[in-house]
Write a protein that holds these residues in place. Structure first.
Motif: not given
Lengths: 621, 231
Positions: A119, A122, A169-172, A176, B36, B107-108, B155, B157-158, B160
């Motif tokens: 994370x 990212x 791979x990182x849906x959120x 950002x 989220x 969530x990754x 994590x 924050x993101x 992860x």
């Protein structure tokens, strides 16, 4: 595949003789990364040197770089953001614009591995990708060359592919990303090629695979930047010293001398004037280019069936920024063009929104702006069916009638400014559409009755509204035999003290947002769907002639219900080129747009009579 | 799946006076801003919310803008992964160095090669990357597999997750369930076998002999009793 981590040139020859498998390579790089953490930075430093910026990209160096990038992609689990800061920093500072596709591929593979592995990488990776939206300064001059165009395509392709991959791979990550993009968006003083390429990337994202997540923010940010550029261009900038200093020209007499200027001369003059105007205003050029990009994007959205969805966002942006900006000059044409692409849906919704805003907004200035937008839109949009225009005219008149019935006092421009704005808007639309609207008998009777009631009210809108519009309205009413009380005394003035009073400090009495677009390249998109004053005015002038002589059998403005307004000029079909030629002549008529005397004959007329009044267009007489 | 919990929270939302006419919509708007994102006070990520207003009274804060505090109770569904919790997600990418998973669609998660137990071997089969168990050939992890893994760290924050496949109760859910069913079936079979042995003893022939045996014992007993009675 062979590899030697020593970056020195002398070692390249040795590298050719060394055969190392991929697995061994990964272990080697991992070993270098681990040893740096354990306090032995020698191998690690060699790795950093390979990734460092290098002016001279010899094939061996490129090969070594690609190999190291690939090895690092497989070793991201050994990277530590603290211990390997210099290496990560070197990688993320790399500009793809400086490398070929092999390095781009390897770099993107590494960026994906980094962004998806932890994370903490990212945001760094997304920032790196966004920074690659724009080329380095040294590359700007190459953007017009075939090599530069090719590289641009490659970089954009790689960047967007990577962003999509990371988003999978990182849906959120799109959340950002949109923050990073809006924060890093170039300001209005950035060089034109850079801001253009950045917006191009934003539009590509909007229509791309992650467009459903970031598209709305992209469009809002672009509209905000258009408004920033728009408000930065003051009318004082447009009116240069030669052009009678800040006077809004509605005068037609000035055209008398050079009406016989040839078409080709007209084009040349127009271009030369535009060049002259734009050469001194870089922001106008940027705005023009950005609007063209946006128009092309809207066209693309229409083709892909996404226009309605995009229009929702544009409409929201319009209400938040364009409508509330002080006298926006150009940005609103984005909405106009979107409406022209889908009059049935977008065109109607735009007018609905404006009328709703006029009726319900909390702030009088916003209400006046909204009704000014509505009037200008209904008057200028060639694609709107006349029944639609009539519907809104009736709604405006009904609103005015109800307002009058609730008021007992006399003239008070400041207290009743919304009313005067609404009535002036109605008159303005009728100046453009009177013949078509009144051609329908039942509409004619209803409008006529409402107008009569309102004009007889003590609020006396004819005394307060802009004299130039009132005068034109009464003249046309006479031509079309509309019954209106004829107690108005022509003042021969563009504006009066009363009109200034209701317009307020902001002069919203003189705000006609869809006057002809002065941006040369954008005008190409607007022109085919735009009603110029000369196109309307010539028909009335002919009618006046007919009144004097024979009958009015030569109906020039033809109402075709449901198909918009057909306007012919002097009985002959107008070609696009002819329209273009007349652009210079006509864009100032029935408008607040500054007119330029040099379009005709090239001589500056210093003795312009201002303020002036609307007179019959000489070339239509 | 672990890491999901429901909780009731007493919340106060301060609204601008301009929102006085549409309090409920404004509260929903505020609540949706929690979605989220990791919330430290709730110690988790809000996934759903359901406010319940018990009163229509609000406390007005004095000031230039008299904001008013709306108090309500909300039922929240939280996602709060902690180390060693077992999570489930869909595998979206398999590589030699890592397996990438998406949990609950937002969530990754990533499992690095060093956190994949040695039982799994990386292979490319028919052009597709897979991890195959050495001990159970049918236990495979590929793109699309629903994977159970344990949490190493999260994590906030993101959102992860760093996961692990080291524990033996992790891996492809399909395989783990099949294995569980098989072991359950095995234990049932075992039980059945046990029962069968017991039933075998109750077979008519045995029963007769047993009865006979009992009879004879009874008889003996009876005879003893009778003997005693007799005596």
């Amino acid at each position: 595949m062979g590899m030697e981590l020593h970056a020195e040139q002398s070692d390249y020859a040795e590298m050719e003789n060394v055969e190392i498998s991929d697995t061994m390579l990964f272990y080697h790089v991992r070993g270098a990364l681990k040893s740096a953490v354990e306090g032995d930075p020698d191998k690690y430093k060699q790795l950093v040197t390979v990734m460092g910026p290098d002016e001279c990209l010899v094939p061996e160096k490129v090969a070594l770089m690609v190999t190291c990038l690939k090895a690092l992609s497989g070793s991201v689990s050994c990277l530590d953001i603290v211990h390997h800061q210099s290496l990560i920093s070197s990688i993320l500072k790399m500009s793809m614009w400086n490398y070929g596709t092999d390095v781009m591929d390897a770099l993107m593979e590494l960026v994906i591995s980094l962004a998806t592995f932890s994370g903490q990488y990212v945001d760094l990776c997304l920032e790196m990708l966004v920074s690659n939206f724009m080329p380095p300064d040294s590359f700007i001059s190459l953007l017009n060359q075939s090599r530069g165009i090719l590289r641009k395509g490659q970089v954009i392709h790689h960047v967007h592919k990577t962003l999509i991959f990371i988003a999978e791979l990182v849906p959120l990550s799109p959340l950002r990303l949109e923050r990073i993009i809006t924060e890093r968006m170039p300001h209005i003083f950035t060089k034109e090629p850079l801001i253009l390429i950045y917006v191009e990337n934003m539009l590509k994202l909007e229509s791309g695979e992650i467009g459903d997540r970031v598209g709305r923010t992209m469009l809002l940010a672009i509209m905000d930047r258009l408004i920033d550029l728009d408000v930065d261009i003051a009318w004082d900038d447009i009116l240069q010293e030669d052009f009678t200093k800040g006077i809004f020209d509605m005068e037609l007499e000035d055209l008398e001398g050079p009406v016989d200027v040839g078409q080709q001369d007209g084009d040349e003059l127009r271009i030369s004037w535009m060049e002259r105007y734009f050469s001194g205003n870089l922001n106008a050029q940027k705005l023009d280019s950005l609007m063209v990009l946006t128009f092309e994007h809207l066209n693309f959205c229409k083709e892909s069936g996404r226009l309605r969805q995009v229009f929702d966002t544009l409409l929201q942006s319009f209400q938040q920024t364009v409508l509330t900006a002080y006298k926006s000059k150009f940005a609103q044409f984005v909405l106009f063009y979107a409406c022209s692409l889908d009059p049935e849906n977008c065109g109607r919704r735009f007018a609905d929104t404006l009328f709703h805003k006029f009726k319900t907004s909390r702030y009088p200035e916003w209400r006046m702006s909204a009704v000014a937008y509505l009037a200008s839109y209904l008057a200028r949009a060639k694609f709107l069916p006349i029944s639609f225009v009539a519907e809104y005219l009736e709604s405006l008149l009904e609103w005015c009638s109800i307002y009058c019935s609730n008021q007992s006092g006399g003239i008070n421009p400041k207290a009743h400014k919304e009313f005067y704005a609404a009535f002036q808007a109605m008159m303005y639309v009728l100046c453009f559409r009177m013949r078509s609207v009144l051609a329908v008998p039942h509409i004619r009777s209803r409008i006529s009755k409402h107008i009569e009631d309102i004009l007889r009210h003590p609020l006396s809108p004819l005394m307060v509204c802009l004299p130039s519009i009132v005068e034109e309205f009464l003249r046309l009413a006479k031509v079309t035999r509309l019954d209106v009380p004829d107690n108005f005394v022509s003042s021969n003035l563009l504006e009066s003290e009363l009109s200034m009073a209701f317009g307020g400090r902001e002069r919203l009495d003189m705000f006609f947002p869809f006057d002809p677009c002065l941006l040369m390249r954008s005008d190409r998109f607007i022109r085919p769907n735009f009603v110029y004053w000369s196109m309307v005015r010539s028909s009335y002038d002919n009618d006046e002639d007919d009144d004097e002589g024979t009958s009015d059998e030569d109906e020039i403005e033809i109402c075709t219900a449901g198909k918009g307004m057909n306007i012919a000029n002097d009985g002959a079909a107008r070609s696009y080129d002819q329209d273009l030629d007349e652009f210079d002549n006509e864009m100032s008529k029935m408008s607040i747009t500054p007119k330029v005397a040099q379009w005709f004959g090239g001589e500056l007329r210093t003795d312009m009579q201002m303020p002036s009044r609307i007179r019959p267009c000489p070339d239509s007489l | 799946m672990e890491a999901l919990k429901e909780c009731c929270a007493n919340i106060v939302v301060y609204l601008h006076p301009s929102k006085a006419k549409k309090v409920e919509a404004s509260v929903y708007r505020q609540l949706s801003s929690l979605l989220f994102k990791f919330n430290e006070s709730l110690d988790g990520v809000v996934l759903t919310y359901e406010p319940k207003f018990s009163s229509n009274l609000a406390k007005i804060l004095p000031g230039i803008h008299p904001y008013f505090g709306v108090r309500f109770e909300a039922k929240l569904l939280l996602f709060h992964p902690k180390p060693d919790m077992l999570l489930e997600g869909e595998v979206v990418k398999v590589g030699q160095q890592s397996i990438h998973i998406i949990v609950l669609g937002f969530s990754s998660a990533v499992i690095a090669d060093e956190d994949i137990r040695e039982d799994f071997k990386y292979k490319i089969k028919h052009g597709k990357e897979v991890f195959v168990s050495r001990s159970h050939k049918k236990h495979r992890i590929k793109v699309g597999t629903t994977l159970r893994f344990s949490v190493k760290n999260f994590d906030e924050e993101i959102l992860h997750i760093c996961g692990s496949l080291v524990p033996s109760n992790t891996g492809s859910i399909q395989w783990l369930e099949t294995k569980a069913e098989e072991s359950q079936a095995y234990s049932i079979t075992e039980k059945r076998i046990g029962n069968k042995r017991a039933a075998e003893l109750l077979e008519p022939a045995n029963i007769v002999s047993y009865r006979k045996k009992l009879k004879s014992e009874n008889h003996i007993k009876k005879s003893r009793r009778s003997k005693s009675r007799d005596s």
